[in-house]
Scaffold this motif. Structure first.
Motif, PDB file in Angstrom:
ATOM      1  N   GLN A  80      33.699  99.659  -9.847  1.00  0.00           N
ATOM      2  CA  GLN A  80      34.704  98.986  -9.026  1.00  0.00           C
ATOM      3  C   GLN A  80      34.974  97.573  -9.522  1.00  0.00           C
ATOM      4  O   GLN A  80      36.124  97.117  -9.563  1.00  0.00           O
ATOM      5  CB  GLN A  80      34.244  98.972  -7.566  1.00  0.00           C
ATOM      6  CG  GLN A  80      34.156 100.350  -6.936  1.00  0.00           C
ATOM      7  CD  GLN A  80      33.490 100.328  -5.574  1.00  0.00           C
ATOM      8  OE1 GLN A  80      33.060  99.275  -5.088  1.00  0.00           O
ATOM      9  NE2 GLN A  80      33.385 101.501  -4.948  1.00  0.00           N
ATOM     10  N   ALA A  81      33.915  96.873  -9.931  1.00  0.00           N
ATOM     11  CA  ALA A  81      34.109  95.510 -10.426  1.00  0.00           C
ATOM     12  C   ALA A  81      34.915  95.505 -11.722  1.00  0.00           C
ATOM     13  O   ALA A  81      35.813  94.669 -11.911  1.00  0.00           O
ATOM     14  CB  ALA A  81      32.755  94.833 -10.640  1.00  0.00           C
ATOM     15  N   GLU A  83      37.064  97.772 -12.684  1.00  0.00           N
ATOM     16  CA  GLU A  83      38.436  98.146 -12.339  1.00  0.00           C
ATOM     17  C   GLU A  83      39.206  96.956 -11.771  1.00  0.00           C
ATOM     18  O   GLU A  83      40.391  96.777 -12.073  1.00  0.00           O
ATOM     19  CB  GLU A  83      38.422  99.305 -11.346  1.00  0.00           C
ATOM     20  CG  GLU A  83      38.004 100.633 -11.964  1.00  0.00           C
ATOM     21  CD  GLU A  83      37.961 101.751 -10.942  1.00  0.00           C
ATOM     22  OE1 GLU A  83      38.275 101.467  -9.760  1.00  0.00           O
ATOM     23  OE2 GLU A  83      37.620 102.885 -11.313  1.00  0.00           O
ATOM     24  N   ARG A  84      38.566  96.137 -10.955  1.00  0.00           N
ATOM     25  CA  ARG A  84      39.225  94.943 -10.421  1.00  0.00           C
ATOM     26  C   ARG A  84      39.609  93.988 -11.548  1.00  0.00           C
ATOM     27  O   ARG A  84      40.709  93.418 -11.567  1.00  0.00           O
ATOM     28  CB  ARG A  84      38.301  94.245  -9.428  1.00  0.00           C
ATOM     29  CG  ARG A  84      38.073  94.996  -8.130  1.00  0.00           C
ATOM     30  CD  ARG A  84      39.335  95.029  -7.285  1.00  0.00           C
ATOM     31  NE  ARG A  84      39.081  95.657  -5.993  1.00  0.00           N
ATOM     32  CZ  ARG A  84      40.028  95.857  -5.082  1.00  0.00           C
ATOM     33  NH1 ARG A  84      41.267  95.481  -5.342  1.00  0.00           N
ATOM     34  NH2 ARG A  84      39.726  96.440  -3.935  1.00  0.00           N
ATOM     35  N   LEU A  85      38.708  93.800 -12.481  1.00  0.00           N
ATOM     36  CA  LEU A  85      39.015  92.928 -13.615  1.00  0.00           C
ATOM     37  C   LEU A  85      40.142  93.517 -14.458  1.00  0.00           C
ATOM     38  O   LEU A  85      41.002  92.784 -14.953  1.00  0.00           O
ATOM     39  CB  LEU A  85      37.767  92.725 -14.464  1.00  0.00           C
ATOM     40  CG  LEU A  85      36.629  91.919 -13.821  1.00  0.00           C
ATOM     41  CD1 LEU A  85      35.399  91.941 -14.719  1.00  0.00           C
ATOM     42  CD2 LEU A  85      37.072  90.477 -13.571  1.00  0.00           C
ATOM     43  N   GLN A 141      42.607  95.281 -13.406  1.00  0.00           N
ATOM     44  CA  GLN A 141      43.862  95.025 -12.702  1.00  0.00           C
ATOM     45  C   GLN A 141      44.348  93.602 -12.935  1.00  0.00           C
ATOM     46  O   GLN A 141      45.547  93.358 -13.087  1.00  0.00           O
ATOM     47  CB  GLN A 141      43.675  95.296 -11.205  1.00  0.00           C
ATOM     48  CG  GLN A 141      43.444  96.762 -10.878  1.00  0.00           C
ATOM     49  CD  GLN A 141      43.074  96.976  -9.425  1.00  0.00           C
ATOM     50  OE1 GLN A 141      43.015  96.032  -8.628  1.00  0.00           O
ATOM     51  NE2 GLN A 141      42.791  98.225  -9.065  1.00  0.00           N
ATOM     52  N   GLN A 142      43.422  92.651 -12.991  1.00  0.00           N
ATOM     53  CA  GLN A 142      43.805  91.268 -13.271  1.00  0.00           C
ATOM     54  C   GLN A 142      44.346  91.128 -14.694  1.00  0.00           C
ATOM     55  O   GLN A 142      45.333  90.432 -14.932  1.00  0.00           O
ATOM     56  CB  GLN A 142      42.593  90.346 -13.072  1.00  0.00           C
ATOM     57  CG  GLN A 142      42.104  90.247 -11.643  1.00  0.00           C
ATOM     58  CD  GLN A 142      43.150  89.618 -10.738  1.00  0.00           C
ATOM     59  OE1 GLN A 142      43.805  88.648 -11.103  1.00  0.00           O
ATOM     60  NE2 GLN A 142      43.316  90.181  -9.559  1.00  0.00           N
ATOM     61  N   THR A 146      44.159 103.304 -15.482  1.00  0.00           N
ATOM     62  CA  THR A 146      44.305 103.541 -14.048  1.00  0.00           C
ATOM     63  C   THR A 146      45.140 104.795 -13.838  1.00  0.00           C
ATOM     64  O   THR A 146      46.301 104.851 -14.259  1.00  0.00           O
ATOM     65  CB  THR A 146      44.978 102.340 -13.357  1.00  0.00           C
ATOM     66  OG1 THR A 146      44.167 101.180 -13.581  1.00  0.00           O
ATOM     67  CG2 THR A 146      45.115 102.584 -11.879  1.00  0.00           C
TER      68      THR A 146
END
Length: 476
Positions: free
Chosen positions: A315-316, A318-320, A322-323, A337
């Protein structure tokens, strides 16, 4: 600071400026190649797991650069008042293998702020000047802050042979009226020179993300002009470092806690030995999936911990990701994604719209550099500056990714006109919009002319327009 006055002073001045900047350029190059050192990781952990776990490097910097560079393809050079591209300039382009090396120049410019193109005379073929694309790790050009043009440039290369232990160093100094070649021998010694009298150094920078501000101060490199560009990776590197650290942490966690951990009460590390009789360290015992807790009662009991879940790492990362996608303008599917419902073709094109616009901006800024290169080429060919080439424009391949059917449909609609009306665009432009090269279009036009010669109606139309009626074939 006063500018150098002699040739060797220019060599020393440009060398010092280049040496101050090279460490940062090399660091950017390592990030693109995926060989950068791992950050955010405690040194003690690295020492303990170095022989078992390799650092995981997520190649987002390479993805960000390649996604833009893959849409930067030069297809020719054209003057606004001409229907077709300049065939002679394109001949010089292909003779110097710029179809391939221009891509390398675009990559270096996106990664390391800029690359360079050097133009020179060709001793074997005076009508085909030499054009080479150079790395910013080997070339440095000094930019005049008033005119924003190159006033001097230096290229330094080293040839090393590890077998015979010979190292040769060469340098080329580019000045407005002369080019000088040097070889190192306890100092720079001049080997040859060319008094070309161009009035400007034959070196053109391809600058990525230039700014208007005159200068800024960097504690690492001293005064650094903003016109020298900025790397496409500057905003991505912290996120890439964080993702690589998390990915490596995930591998460490997988090594230690991704499978159940067995434990023993009443047994300590001193009670265990390896096959050579050496006592195991605590960390070796943990790596062996065995946790021991000393108990003075001397009663051994076993127990087991369940394996840990690694979803928090996923999850971490994936968040990065997205940024990174938001900053670089990448579509979600570029960074992996995925959704349960596949995106439609229209949705994919919509997601790519920002990336396409970024590529078109790069085409404009890099196109100005390539146009200056072609002006230098023509100047070396003819000995005079051609004022018409001030309006030269670079022809780029469409940066978007429409399907062949969509491109054909749009081009035909622009070319087809109701009876009695002229089409919006001529046939040649239609073929260019479909992506055909200048050589392919020339062959098509030659074929059109041959077919017209065999068409009585076309021949009659030419005769009425002033052509020769003898061209009308007579049926037997």
């Amino acid at each position: 600071m006063a500018l150098p006055t002699t040739d060797l002073e220019w060599v020393d001045y440009l060398s010092r400026r280049h040496d101050a900047e090279r460490p940062e350029l090399e660091m950017l190059d390592r990030y693109y190649e995926g060989t950068q050192p791992l950050t955010y990781m405690h040194p003690e952990i690295l020492r303990e797991v170095a022989d078992r776990i390799r650092p995981v490097v997520i190649a987002w910097p390479q993805l960000v650069v390649d996604a833009v560079e893959e849409r930067l393809d030069v297809e020719g050079f054209r003057l606004p008042d001409e229907d077709s591209a300049d065939l002679d300039l394109w001949r010089v382009w292909q003779a110097n293998d710029l179809d391939e090396t221009s891509q390398l120049g675009h990559i270096d410019a996106l990664v390391m702020r800029r690359s360079y193109v050097c133009v020179g005379s060709n001793e074997r073929d005076a009508d085909t000047p030499l054009v080479t694309v150079e790395s910013p790790l080997e070339v440095y050009a000094d930019i005049d802050p008033r005119t924003r043009r190159v006033r001097a440039a230096l290229r330094r290369v080293a040839e090393e042979d590890s077998v015979v232990r010979i190292s040769e160093r060469y340098a080329t100094l580019y000045l407005p009226d002369r080019t000088i070649w040097y070889r190192w021998g306890g100092g720079w010694r001049e080997e040859a020179r060319d008094e070309h009298g161009l009035g400007e150094p034959p070196v053109v920078p391809l600058v990525n993300r230039p700014r208007l501000r005159a200068a800024r101060y960097s504690p690492q490199t001293g005064a650094q002009r903003v016109q020298y560009g900025r790397s496409e990776l500057d905003a991505i590197l912290p996120l890439s470092d964080a993702a690589s650290k998390l990915a490596t942490d995930m591998m460490v966690a997988a090594e230690f806690v991704a499978i159940p951990l067995r434990g023993l009460f009443g047994v300590g590390p001193d009670d265990l030995q390896d096959e050579q009789g050496n006592r195991l360290t605590a960390l070796q015992a943990i790596m062996g999936r065995l946790l021991m807790i000393k108990d003075d009662a001397g009663i051994a009991k076993s127990f087991e911990f369940a394996s840990a879940q690694l979803a928090n790492f996923h999850q971490a990362v994936e968040r990065l990701a997205q940024q990174v996608a938001a900053i670089a303008g990448l579509p979600p599917h570029y960074i992996g994604t995925a959704t349960d419902n596949p995106a439609s073709a229209d949705a994919i094109r919509s997601a790519e719209s920002r990336l396409v616009k970024r590529a078109e901006r790069k085409q404009r800024i890099f196109g100005g550099g390539w146009e200056q290169v072609m002006r230098l080429v023509r100047r070396i060919q003819t000995g005079e500056w051609d004022p018409r080439l001030r309006q030269l424009e670079t022809v780029w391949r469409d940066a978007s990714t429409p399907t062949i059917a969509q491109k054909a449909d749009a081009a035909i609609k622009l070319y087809t006109a109701p009876p009695g009306q002229r089409p919006i665009v001529p046939l040649r432009q239609t073929r260019e919009d479909l992506g055909y090269s200048a050589a392919q279009i020339a062959r098509m036009e030659a074929e059109d002319a041959r077919e017209a010669e065999q068409d009585p109606l076309a021949a009659l139309a030419r005769a009425q327009a002033g052509g020769s009626p003898a061209a009308i074939p007579v049926e037997e």
